[in-house]
Design a protein around this motif. Sequence first.
Motif, PDB file in Angstrom:
ATOM      1  N   ARG A 163       6.451  -1.656   5.884  1.00  0.00           N
ATOM      2  CA  ARG A 163       5.162  -2.278   6.140  1.00  0.00           C
ATOM      3  C   ARG A 163       5.238  -3.318   7.264  1.00  0.00           C
ATOM      4  O   ARG A 163       4.363  -3.376   8.132  1.00  0.00           O
ATOM      5  N   TYR A 196     -14.874  -4.394   5.109  1.00  0.00           N
ATOM      6  CA  TYR A 196     -13.939  -3.756   4.180  1.00  0.00           C
ATOM      7  C   TYR A 196     -14.555  -3.642   2.790  1.00  0.00           C
ATOM      8  O   TYR A 196     -14.459  -2.595   2.133  1.00  0.00           O
ATOM      9  N   THR A 205      -4.339  -0.227  11.379  1.00  0.00           N
ATOM     10  CA  THR A 205      -5.043   0.287  10.217  1.00  0.00           C
ATOM     11  C   THR A 205      -4.151   0.095   8.996  1.00  0.00           C
ATOM     12  O   THR A 205      -3.030  -0.393   9.096  1.00  0.00           O
ATOM     13  N   THR A 206      -4.650   0.498   7.850  1.00  0.00           N
ATOM     14  CA  THR A 206      -3.860   0.359   6.626  1.00  0.00           C
ATOM     15  C   THR A 206      -2.783   1.429   6.505  1.00  0.00           C
ATOM     16  O   THR A 206      -1.960   1.357   5.601  1.00  0.00           O
ATOM     17  N   THR A 247       0.830  -1.215   0.000  1.00  0.00           N
ATOM     18  CA  THR A 247       0.000   0.000   0.000  1.00  0.00           C
ATOM     19  C   THR A 247       0.861   1.262   0.000  1.00  0.00           C
ATOM     20  O   THR A 247       0.464   2.293   0.549  1.00  0.00           O
ATOM     21  N   ALA A 264      -7.477   1.342   1.168  1.00  0.00           N
ATOM     22  CA  ALA A 264      -6.186   0.695   1.402  1.00  0.00           C
ATOM     23  C   ALA A 264      -5.084   1.699   1.692  1.00  0.00           C
ATOM     24  O   ALA A 264      -3.956   1.297   2.003  1.00  0.00           O
ATOM     25  N   SER A 295      -3.435   3.390  -0.384  1.00  0.00           N
ATOM     26  CA  SER A 295      -2.353   3.093  -1.320  1.00  0.00           C
ATOM     27  C   SER A 295      -2.010   4.264  -2.223  1.00  0.00           C
ATOM     28  O   SER A 295      -0.906   4.330  -2.771  1.00  0.00           O
ATOM     29  N   ILE A 300      -3.495  -6.247   5.598  1.00  0.00           N
ATOM     30  CA  ILE A 300      -3.011  -5.535   6.779  1.00  0.00           C
ATOM     31  C   ILE A 300      -4.080  -5.513   7.861  1.00  0.00           C
ATOM     32  O   ILE A 300      -3.792  -5.726   9.041  1.00  0.00           O
ATOM     33  N   TRP A 301      -5.315  -5.239   7.476  1.00  0.00           N
ATOM     34  CA  TRP A 301      -6.412  -5.242   8.451  1.00  0.00           C
ATOM     35  C   TRP A 301      -6.482  -6.571   9.189  1.00  0.00           C
ATOM     36  O   TRP A 301      -6.590  -6.618  10.411  1.00  0.00           O
ATOM     37  N   ALA A 321      -8.342   5.535   8.772  1.00  0.00           N
ATOM     38  CA  ALA A 321      -6.918   5.251   8.912  1.00  0.00           C
ATOM     39  C   ALA A 321      -6.313   5.892  10.156  1.00  0.00           C
ATOM     40  O   ALA A 321      -5.145   5.648  10.459  1.00  0.00           O
ATOM     41  N   GLY A 323      -4.327  -3.866   1.491  1.00  0.00           N
ATOM     42  CA  GLY A 323      -4.989  -3.208   2.607  1.00  0.00           C
ATOM     43  C   GLY A 323      -5.784  -4.176   3.458  1.00  0.00           C
ATOM     44  O   GLY A 323      -5.734  -4.119   4.698  1.00  0.00           O
ATOM     45  N   TRP A 346      -5.597  -2.928  -2.986  1.00  0.00           N
ATOM     46  CA  TRP A 346      -6.775  -3.161  -2.149  1.00  0.00           C
ATOM     47  C   TRP A 346      -6.628  -4.461  -1.363  1.00  0.00           C
ATOM     48  O   TRP A 346      -6.982  -4.520  -0.179  1.00  0.00           O
TER      49      TRP A 346
END
Length: 507
Positions: free
Chosen positions: A490, A199, A370-371, A113, A229, A231, A145-146, A259, A142, A139
């Motif tokens: 990340r 999401y 969060t993302t 992202t 995301a 991104s 990550i969640w 976020a 993201g 996406w």
Amino acid sequence: MQDRLLSFPLILILSGISALMMLLPAIDALTRQDHSVARVFFYASVLGLAFVMIIGLAMSGRERTDNSDFGNLLSLLLAYTLLPLYLAVPFYEGLETTRFINAYLEMVSAITTTGLPIFDQDPGRLVDSLHLWRGLVGWMGGLLIWVSASAVLAPLNLGGFEVTASAEPGQGGIQMDRFERANSAKRLAQITYALGPLYVALTAALWFLLLLNGDRSFVALIHAMSVMATSGISSVGGVQNGASGFGGEAVMFLFLLFALSRLTFSSDTATMQKSSFLNDPEFRIGLLLVAIVPLLLFARHWLAAFDVDEVENVRQAARALWGGAFTVLSFLSTTGFESASWGTAREWSGLGTPGLILLGLSLVGGGVATTAGGVKLLRVYALYLNGRREMERLVHPSSVGRARGQSRRIRREGAFIAWIFFMLFAISLALITVVLAALGQDFESAIVLSIATLSTTGPLASVATEEPIALLQLGTSAKLVLSAAMVLGRMETLAIIALLNPAIWRD
């Protein structure tokens, strides 16, 4: 069936999902009569599914064992390093006019992202199906990550959870040892079932709202996925080139608030006894920054006596204030979208290109779990509590702190761990800057690229300098360094250190 699927490593499951996702751009290209791109994605999907099935059959005969939390953490690292090799194949074959290292860098940028503007300077070079693939990978990153924040990082007290946890980073909680811990695979599935539909629903809602504000369906979809995301991926070179205007930016502004704090959609990382996100320190610090920074830029118009004759232009003043607020929130959430009124805000403040402000906001980052990337607001809050307490002790050395329970834990051990993370982040930033400088980059470009990759805010490479950095012209070594920096940003340094600890693999 579900139990059998969950017995496989997480990286294998992610590979299968990636192969299935390739069918979406294949169908999109087919509807656009772009048969060459459609064939590339379809063949890559079929070959990927076949490979995953072969590996699955080979592993199905072994005794089923639960995938450990560290095994899932290793799979997460492989998803950011090796999986982009597969994701880049259809992108490389579909574009046909670039090297594979560029396609790999693009996929690492998307799945982490980060959203480095590798091809954004000439978005027309990519057909819409390739833009769709970039958006889908970002996406999916993201969502990964969640889910992994709660299912992988939280049990190991990593990813920001170490600030509030009672155990050391990379270890499970001591109190949890009294009870039988949930199976890691089942925990992963349960969290995916809980957060996945949310999401998807939020992305669909944002897509619909952007459509109502005038964006084309395809552009609205890419921007909706990029906002959720964080991104920063766009098919038209940024939201300022979209057709939704102020209404679209206002809608994105609301969704970017997700976020700032996990408590906007979940309550599993509460740092206070009250679960309301309005009482969450991360959310409050984020809103404070979003309010103060644009106001300072706005007030500089009078403090520095710029454009005194146009003070009465209320409309321009409103546009400047809104452009500053949207852009500040966008970079604080490490999305990197630039408001269409950001140029007005720069002219109003007289700062030209306030790159240092955007770099600082990206370094702070968003909320834990969060993302968003960056250092994270919870760590900033822990250091704030510790600093305030130290100043109180300077005035009254014999004073006793008033904080109790969780706040005391954050102020003491949490602040200590947050400070360690800051030092590791600074060392990583210095190391990557030196390496990029040794590979031929000037100091300004090297430090901007280092912050952009470590904070997962790729658009900084375009907006934080006077002239956008030409990423395609970088050497192969520099691109590999940027890829490693994005993975490090990340995964975070503490997670990498936890994986390198030989003690955790002795069992």
